[in-house]
Scaffold this motif. Structure first.
Motif, mmCIF file in Angstrom:
data_model
loop_
_atom_site.group_PDB
_atom_site.id
_atom_site.type_symbol
_atom_site.label_atom_id
_atom_site.label_comp_id
_atom_site.label_asym_id
_atom_site.label_seq_id
_atom_site.Cartn_x
_atom_site.Cartn_y
_atom_site.Cartn_z
ATOM 1 N N LYS A 118 0.826 -1.207 0.000
ATOM 2 C CA LYS A 118 0.000 0.000 0.000
ATOM 3 C C LYS A 118 0.859 1.253 0.000
ATOM 4 O O LYS A 118 0.569 2.225 -0.703
ATOM 5 C CB LYS A 118 -0.915 0.007 1.219
ATOM 6 N N ALA A 119 1.934 1.241 0.782
ATOM 7 C CA ALA A 119 2.844 2.385 0.837
ATOM 8 C C ALA A 119 3.506 2.611 -0.524
ATOM 9 O O ALA A 119 3.643 3.747 -0.977
ATOM 10 C CB ALA A 119 3.905 2.170 1.919
ATOM 11 N N GLU A 138 2.292 1.685 -3.480
ATOM 12 C CA GLU A 138 1.262 2.168 -4.407
ATOM 13 C C GLU A 138 0.899 3.620 -4.134
ATOM 14 O O GLU A 138 0.624 4.372 -5.070
ATOM 15 C CB GLU A 138 0.023 1.286 -4.326
ATOM 16 N N THR A 139 0.928 4.017 -2.879
ATOM 17 C CA THR A 139 0.632 5.408 -2.543
ATOM 18 C C THR A 139 1.711 6.324 -3.090
ATOM 19 O O THR A 139 1.423 7.379 -3.657
ATOM 20 C CB THR A 139 0.527 5.581 -1.006
ATOM 21 N N GLU A 140 2.960 5.917 -2.948
ATOM 22 C CA GLU A 140 4.070 6.759 -3.394
ATOM 23 C C GLU A 140 4.247 6.769 -4.910
ATOM 24 O O GLU A 140 4.478 7.809 -5.516
ATOM 25 C CB GLU A 140 5.378 6.310 -2.737
ATOM 26 N N GLY A 179 2.101 4.887 -7.280
ATOM 27 C CA GLY A 179 0.928 4.524 -8.069
ATOM 28 C C GLY A 179 1.006 3.075 -8.514
ATOM 29 O O GLY A 179 1.952 2.360 -8.209
ATOM 30 N N LYS A 180 -0.019 2.655 -9.240
ATOM 31 C CA LYS A 180 -0.061 1.283 -9.748
ATOM 32 C C LYS A 180 0.463 1.282 -11.184
ATOM 33 O O LYS A 180 0.392 2.303 -11.877
ATOM 34 C CB LYS A 180 -1.495 0.774 -9.725
#
Length: 67
Positions: free
Chosen positions: A39-40, A42-44, A46-47
């Motif tokens: 999650k971290a 993907e937050t930083e 993106g996907k």
């Protein structure tokens, strides 16, 4: 079976086994990522689906051929 046929069969079998073993090693060395870490990331960053195609460079040939 002819000698040449046996040689080809052995060569193909060895290639298959080595490919499987290389994949097993790769999976064993691949670091595990927890859901929290993912999650971290993907937050930083993106996907991958968020990136535009023109932003990516296809490195397949380079990896395969060393070019």
């Amino acid at each position: 079976m002819e000698t040449q046929d046996l040689k080809e069969l052995i060569r193909d079998t060895i290639r298959t086994v080595l490919r499987e073993e290389r994949l097993t090693l790769w999976l064993a060395l691949l670091p595990r990522v927890s859901n929290r870490e993912m999650k971290a990331i993907e937050t930083e960053f993106g996907k991958p689906t968020d990136y535009q195609t023109e932003e990516a460079l296809d490195m397949t040939d380079w990896v395969r051929n060393g070019d």
